[in-house]
Write an enzyme that holds these catalytic residues in place. Structure first.
Site, short mmCIF file in Angstrom:
data_model
loop_
_atom_site.label_atom_id
_atom_site.label_comp_id
_atom_site.label_asym_id
_atom_site.label_seq_id
_atom_site.Cartn_x
_atom_site.Cartn_y
_atom_site.Cartn_z
N GLN A 40 3.28 9.95 1.56
CA GLN A 40 4.57 9.27 1.42
C GLN A 40 5.34 9.71 0.18
O GLN A 40 6.55 9.51 0.10
CB GLN A 40 4.39 7.74 1.39
CG GLN A 40 3.95 7.16 2.72
CD GLN A 40 3.82 5.66 2.63
OE1 GLN A 40 2.80 5.14 2.19
NE2 GLN A 40 4.85 4.94 3.01
N CYS A 82 6.87 -0.89 6.09
CA CYS A 82 6.39 0.35 5.47
C CYS A 82 7.48 0.88 4.55
O CYS A 82 8.66 0.85 4.92
CB CYS A 82 6.08 1.38 6.56
SG CYS A 82 5.49 2.96 5.93
N LEU A 83 7.08 1.37 3.38
CA LEU A 83 8.07 1.92 2.44
C LEU A 83 8.79 3.13 3.02
O LEU A 83 9.89 3.46 2.57
CB LEU A 83 7.41 2.28 1.11
CG LEU A 83 6.92 1.09 0.27
CD1 LEU A 83 6.10 1.58 -0.91
CD2 LEU A 83 8.08 0.24 -0.21
N GLY A 90 0.84 -1.19 0.00
CA GLY A 90 0.00 0.00 0.00
C GLY A 90 0.86 1.23 0.00
O GLY A 90 2.08 1.17 0.24
N HIS A 147 -3.26 0.65 8.47
CA HIS A 147 -1.89 1.17 8.30
C HIS A 147 -1.90 2.38 7.35
O HIS A 147 -1.31 3.43 7.66
CB HIS A 147 -0.99 0.06 7.76
CG HIS A 147 0.40 0.48 7.44
ND1 HIS A 147 1.51 -0.04 8.08
CD2 HIS A 147 0.89 1.38 6.54
CE1 HIS A 147 2.60 0.53 7.59
NE2 HIS A 147 2.26 1.39 6.65
N GLU A 148 -2.59 2.23 6.20
CA GLU A 148 -2.57 3.31 5.20
C GLU A 148 -3.32 4.55 5.70
O GLU A 148 -2.86 5.67 5.48
CB GLU A 148 -3.14 2.82 3.86
CG GLU A 148 -2.34 1.71 3.19
CD GLU A 148 -0.85 1.98 3.10
OE1 GLU A 148 -0.44 3.15 2.96
OE2 GLU A 148 -0.07 1.01 3.20
#
Ligand code: NI
Length: 176
Positions: A52, A100-101, A47, A142-143
């Protein structure tokens, strides 16, 4: 379109509350979602939230297809979710690993509501209303946290289960 650089934890833009999208079906929104999609695919994310890539709008995308590289993940349909509202459907929390990215190379155990409902809109302004559980519920929580300026390490309750992916899961290829 374009693969964008993903902001990393420590960048103040990841801590801001995102603004609502007021107009749907615009060229700008279409481009943003295409950039997010390309970035998530290129970096093997489950996601991505607009903040981000430095865009402070309430837009998230997520989706996971079961495949040979990730045999243990549950299918989550590819979803574009704008101006989301999330409600827990249970008091019950479950702990599981997240990455997470914006926190590359790390994993932590994060408690999340096991069942949630979410409402919002797609890029055309069509309404979305779903009740979900399992990994789908985890990903959407999370998103949506990203839109409130919350990164998963802020949700960790036991820091003994937070560490480097290569140490926790040696030799395994995992999604961010
Ligand atoms: Ni994330």
């Amino acid at each position: 379109m374009a693969i964008k650089p993903v902001l990393k934890m420590g960048d103040a833009r990841l801590l801001q509350v995102a603004e609502r999208v007021e107009k749907f079906d615009t060229y700008e929104l279409k481009n943003l979602i295409q950039d997010m999609h390309d970035t998530m695919e290129a970096k093997d994310g489950a996601g991505l939230a607009a903040p981000q890539i430095g865009v402070g709008l309430q837009v998230v995308i997520f989706g996971v297809e079961k495949n040979s590289r990730y045999p243990n993940v549950e299918d989550v349909p590819y979803t574009v979710l704008i101006n989301p509202v999330l409600k827990p459907l249970t008091q019950g929390m479950e702990e599981d690993w997240e990455g997470c990215l914006s926190v590359p190379g790390m994993r932590g155990m994060v408690p999340r509501f096991s069942r949630v409902s979410y409402q919002g809109f797609d890029q055309h302004g069509k309404s979305i209303d779903r009740n979900v559980d399992g990994f789908h519920a985890r990903v959407v929580q999370h998103e949506c946290d990203h839109l409130q300026g919350i990164l998963y390490p802020m949700r960790i309750t036991n820091f003994r289960t937070f560490g480097y992916t290569e140490v926790l899961f040696p030799g395994q290829k995992l999604m961010e």
